[in-house]
Design a protein around this motif. Structure first.
Motif, PDB file in Angstrom:
ATOM      1  N   PHE A 174       0.841  -1.196   0.000  1.00 14.48           N
ATOM      2  CA  PHE A 174       0.000   0.000   0.000  1.00 14.48           C
ATOM      3  C   PHE A 174       0.873   1.242   0.000  1.00 14.48           C
ATOM      4  O   PHE A 174       1.974   1.226   0.531  1.00 14.48           O
ATOM      5  N   ALA A 193       1.625  -4.984   3.200  1.00 21.38           N
ATOM      6  CA  ALA A 193       0.596  -5.618   4.027  1.00 21.38           C
ATOM      7  C   ALA A 193       0.626  -7.132   3.853  1.00 21.38           C
ATOM      8  O   ALA A 193       0.310  -7.877   4.778  1.00 21.38           O
ATOM      9  N   SER A 242      -2.755  -8.363  10.378  1.00 20.54           N
ATOM     10  CA  SER A 242      -1.746  -9.256   9.798  1.00 20.54           C
ATOM     11  C   SER A 242      -1.899  -9.386   8.283  1.00 20.54           C
ATOM     12  O   SER A 242      -1.038  -9.947   7.624  1.00 20.54           O
ATOM     13  N   THR A 289      -7.559  -9.803   5.632  1.00 22.49           N
ATOM     14  CA  THR A 289      -8.551  -9.170   4.769  1.00 22.49           C
ATOM     15  C   THR A 289      -7.925  -8.774   3.432  1.00 22.49           C
ATOM     16  O   THR A 289      -8.527  -8.950   2.373  1.00 22.49           O
ATOM     17  N   GLU A 327     -14.139 -13.127   8.376  1.00 20.80           N
ATOM     18  CA  GLU A 327     -14.644 -13.062   9.748  1.00 20.80           C
ATOM     19  C   GLU A 327     -16.162 -12.929   9.767  1.00 20.80           C
ATOM     20  O   GLU A 327     -16.698 -11.964  10.319  1.00 20.80           O
ATOM     21  N   HIS A 385      -9.789 -14.506  13.324  1.00 17.72           N
ATOM     22  CA  HIS A 385      -8.592 -14.194  14.108  1.00 17.72           C
ATOM     23  C   HIS A 385      -8.489 -15.025  15.372  1.00 17.72           C
ATOM     24  O   HIS A 385      -7.506 -14.934  16.075  1.00 17.72           O
TER      25      HIS A 385
HETATM   26  N1  LIG Z   1      -6.282   0.514   1.599  1.00 17.54           N
HETATM   27  C1  LIG Z   1      -5.250   0.449   2.458  1.00 17.54           C
HETATM   28  N2  LIG Z   1      -4.288   1.395   2.428  1.00 17.54           N
HETATM   29  C2  LIG Z   1      -3.242   1.351   3.270  1.00 17.54           C
HETATM   30  N3  LIG Z   1      -3.056   0.407   4.199  1.00 17.54           N
HETATM   31  C3  LIG Z   1      -3.967  -0.574   4.294  1.00 17.54           C
HETATM   32  C4  LIG Z   1      -5.127  -0.606   3.432  1.00 17.54           C
HETATM   33  N4  LIG Z   1      -5.875  -1.688   3.753  1.00 17.54           N
HETATM   34  C5  LIG Z   1      -5.207  -2.297   4.769  1.00 17.54           C
HETATM   35  N5  LIG Z   1      -4.076  -1.641   5.090  1.00 17.54           N
HETATM   36  C6  LIG Z   1      -3.107  -2.029   6.127  1.00 17.54           C
HETATM   37  O1  LIG Z   1      -2.689  -3.339   5.848  1.00 17.54           O
HETATM   38  C7  LIG Z   1      -2.550  -4.073   7.045  1.00 17.54           C
HETATM   39  C8  LIG Z   1      -3.331  -5.355   6.967  1.00 17.54           C
HETATM   40  O2  LIG Z   1      -4.686  -5.041   7.008  1.00 17.54           O
HETATM   41  P1  LIG Z   1      -5.824  -6.131   6.952  1.00 17.54           P
HETATM   42  O3  LIG Z   1      -7.127  -5.408   6.955  1.00 17.54           O
HETATM   43  O4  LIG Z   1      -5.577  -7.046   5.823  1.00 17.54           O
HETATM   44  O5  LIG Z   1      -5.626  -6.889   8.315  1.00 17.54           O
HETATM   45  P2  LIG Z   1      -6.516  -8.066   8.924  1.00 17.54           P
HETATM   46  O6  LIG Z   1      -5.612  -9.201   9.138  1.00 17.54           O
HETATM   47  O7  LIG Z   1      -7.715  -8.296   8.095  1.00 17.54           O
HETATM   48  O8  LIG Z   1      -6.902  -7.450  10.315  1.00 17.54           O
HETATM   49  P3  LIG Z   1      -8.293  -7.582  11.108  1.00 17.54           P
HETATM   50  O9  LIG Z   1      -8.242  -8.861  11.871  1.00 17.54           O
HETATM   51  O10 LIG Z   1      -8.261  -6.397  12.025  1.00 17.54           O
HETATM   52  O11 LIG Z   1      -9.413  -7.512  10.123  1.00 17.54           O
HETATM   53  C9  LIG Z   1      -2.994  -3.173   8.178  1.00 17.54           C
HETATM   54  O12 LIG Z   1      -1.846  -2.682   8.826  1.00 17.54           O
HETATM   55  C10 LIG Z   1      -3.734  -2.066   7.498  1.00 17.54           C
HETATM   56  O13 LIG Z   1      -3.540  -0.866   8.181  1.00 17.54           O
END
Ligand SMILES: Nc1ncnc2c1ncn2[C@@H]1O[C@H](COP(=O)(O)OP(=O)(O)OP(=O)(O)O)[C@@H](O)[C@H]1O
Ligand SMILES: [Mg+2]
Lengths: 316, 322
Positions: A17, A26, A48, A51, A178, A211
């Motif tokens: 990103f 990410a 992590s 998503t 989730e 999670h």
């Molecule tokens: N559009 C975006 N722009 C910049 N950073 C992003 C974007 N989407 C996600 N991130 C960053 O990427 C990382 C991973 O995010 P992600 O949403 O995939 O985590 P996750 O494992 O799904 O977490 P959660 O259990 O909270 O849903 C995070 O640090 C988030 O801040």
């Protein structure tokens, strides 16, 4: 085992990103396969990248490098219109928060029909209505509900409307991000059971993102554990729960509470410290340490994990 | 003691008075069925606000009256200069009376007729500018907020455009074209849509990444339908408020432009021209009525739209629907 057909192959994908200066990785070089008919779990702490992986597969997030293959065809990057339509139909998503995943200003009828309007695969309005009614019945809702607005439903009902919305596409593969963590504890089982039934009835394949590991054990066939954008361990669910090797996996498992006071008394929560790895001396590789059991490790670690595996087998 | 009486009471209650209410999941799903309609609820909530309904009535009557006034009996021409047949002099600054209901102005024109003609012109300006602002503002604003590729370019255009003072654009336009009704409407419209577009853009960026929009994209919904079905309905309440304010604002702007000499030519009665004529005579107490009447009409229009706009914005928010 080996004859099972790979439905989805994720090959070394990374998602970065932001621009060069403030780039944030990410998802970092993640690879896994999902076989037809299985439920593949993806677990890891918040942030992590779970998503992001799900969204990369369904093409909401563009991948920076790597490839995603669905039914032996590349679906990442630029693809032609026909393939695009097929992928839209075949891969669907169930969202985390039923409160924000439905359009509040549209009736259930429109929400569930939305995909049909896009595909235009019905002869007339009566047929479209019929498909909508069937989808609602399939998820345990009444066809009459189609004239209502989302705010009239409970969280569990809303989540089922979201499931009905993806079912009308007749997908093969569903990414569930989730799907129950925003739901009341009392209705979680209801949604999980529905997902399991649909899987059996419709021959679906799931990517189940979660999670916490307690639900994952109940619903998945194989699990991948992700930490800070990197996959650290992947194995069949029972194997992973019985022989967790990576310290991060073991710390996650140690955090699951059990309804057993004797166990709880002796339960020790393991804290995971990424500094224990010494990856600056030798970089880790993604290796198959045992048939179907993959782990991210460097050579000294592989040796310790192997001895752990052996002592586990002897101990059993 | 108390417990015992209670027990005795319980013993005397016949069993057949009660029956078990078994939990029935199907029934629980049916319960609470309602036939909710967004627009019906919006109208209902709006109609509950009595003040807003009153002002709605004021505006409706005003609109109807400006339209039918010219065909009513005993109406005078708003631009005709009345001449006293005995003295052959103009009826200058005649006080309100039976012949000239609102009096006459400095050159003998009938104020009553001029006010309604002026209101008609001003309302036309208000509605035309408001309509243009809304249509262009919404189209540009939604594209600006939703289509990421367009963000840079529209932002650049906005910055350039927004940094040119409106008055400068208006002065230029009135010098290039002859001052007329359409020039004025055009001039106000091409500057007015900017703030509307920015408002819509900000709202769209807030709701663009909500999960229901992701869902639509996963379903392959084309962008125009995401914009019309997922975005615009969420903006209705805010947009309505802006529309309601845009109309009196355009009317007010016309007054201001007339004041600085960029308004309509004096031959066309408008609230701006009337206020301007009245303003000149403000210092003389006996002639104040010439400012008084147009000022009342402007105030009524402004207040009515403001109150209605607020009430409608509240009513259009589904949180306020019961
Ligand atoms: N559009 C975006 N722009 C910049 N950073 C992003 C974007 N989407 C996600 N991130 C960053 O990427 C990382 C991973 O995010 P992600 O949403 O995939 O985590 P996750 O494992 O799904 O977490 P959660 O259990 O909270 O849903 C995070 O640090 C988030 O801040
Ligand atoms: Mg997530």
């Amino acid at each position: 085992m080996s004859e099972r057909k790979k439905l989805l192959e994720v090959k070394n994908i990374s998602v970065v990103f932001g621009s060069r200066k403030k780039a944030f990785t990410a998802v970092d070089d993640v690879s896994f396969d999902i076989y037809e008919g299985e439920t593949f779990g993806l677990v890891g702490e918040s942030g992590s990248g779970k998503t992001t992986i799900g969204r990369a597969i369904i093409r909401i997030n563009a991948i920076t490098s790597g490839e995603i293959i669905f039914e032996d065809e590349r679906i990442s990057g630029k693809i032609d219109k026909k393939k695009d339509k097929k992928v839209v139909q075949d891969i669907q998503m169930i969202f985390q928060d039923p409160m924000s995943s439905l359009n509040e200003r549209a009736k259930v009828d429109y929400i569930v029909s939305e995909g049909l309007y896009n595909l235009k695969n019905y002869a007339n309005d009566a047929e479209r209505k019929k498909i909508v009614d069937e989808a609602l019945l399939e998820v345990g809702l009444l066809p009459e509900f189609s004239s209502r607005f989302p705010h009239e439903f409970s969280g569990g009902q809303r989540q089922r409307i979201g499931i009905a919305r993806s079912l009308v596409m007749q997908p093969k593969f569903i990414i569930a991000d989730e799907p129950i963590s925003a739901l009341d504890v009392s209705i979680r089982a209801q949604v999980l059971n529905l997902m399991n039934r649909l899987k059996k009835d419709l021959g679906l394949t799931y990517l189940f993102i979660a999670h916490d590991l307690s639900i994952v054990r109940f619903i998945t066939d194989r699990v991948g554990v992700i930490h800070k954008g990197r996959l650290v361990e992947l194995a069949e669910t029972e194997e992973l729960y019985n022989n967790p090797l990576h310290p991060y996996t073991r710390s996650l498992l140690s955090a699951i509470p059990m309804p057993n006071p004797n166990y709880e008394k002796s339960r020790k929560v393991i804290f995971y410290d990424p500094d224990q790895h010494h990856y600056d001396i030798e970089a880790p590789k993604w290796v198959e340490i045992k048939k179907g059991h993959f782990i991210l490790a460097n050579q000294p670690e592989i040796d310790t994990y192997k001895t752990m595996l052996e002592s586990n087998i002897k101990g059993e | 003691m108390k417990l015992k009486t209670h027990d005795r009471l319980v013993e005397h209650i016949a069993d057949d008075l009660f029956e078990f209410a078994n939990a029935d999941t199907d029934n629980s799903e049916i319960a609470g069925y309602s036939n909710y309609s967004y627009w019906r609820s919006t109208v209902q909530v709006f109609l509950k606000n009595k003040t807003a309904v009153l002002f709605l009535g004021v505006i409706v009557i005003l609109l109807l009256f400006t339209m039918i006034q010219p065909v009513l009996p005993n109406q005078k021409d708003p631009t005709f200069i009345h001449i006293n047949p005995e003295t052959f002099m103009q009826f200058r600054n005649v006080k309100p009376g039976t012949e000239f209901w609102f009096g006459t102005n400095a050159i003998g024109q009938d104020l009553w007729a001029r006010i309604w003609s002026g209101t008609r012109t001003s309302l036309l300006i208000g509605f035309a500018v408001g309509l243009f602002e809304v249509v262009i503002g919404i189209i540009i604003g939604t594209l600006w907020g939703y289509v990421k590729k367009l963000d840079r370019i529209i932002t650049e255009i906005y910055n350039v455009w927004n940094n040119i003072p409106t008055t400068v654009i208006l002065i230029l336009l009135t010098y290039i074209f002859r001052p007329s009704l359409s020039t004025l409407i055009f001039a106000m419209a091409i500057t007015g849509w900017l703030s509307m577009a920015r408002l819509v853009r900000n709202l769209v960026t807030i709701i663009r990444d909500r999960e229901y929009n992701m869902a639509s994209r996963c379903l392959g919904t084309p962008t125009y339908r995401i914009l019309t079905k997922n975005m615009l309905p969420y903006l209705v309440s805010v947009i309505m408020l802006r529309v309601a304010l845009a109309i009196p604002m355009a009317i007010g702007a016309e007054v201001f432009l007339t004041y600085i000499g960029l308004g309509l030519p004096v031959q066309i009665p408008s609230l701006g021209n009337l206020v301007n004529e009245g303003r000149v005579l403000m210092m003389s107490q006996s002639l104040r009525y010439q400012l008084f009447f147009p000022a009342i009409v402007i105030s009524m229009i402004t207040i009515s739209f403001y109150v209605m706009g607020n009430a409608f914005a509240d009513a259009a928010d589904p949180k306020n629907h019961v």
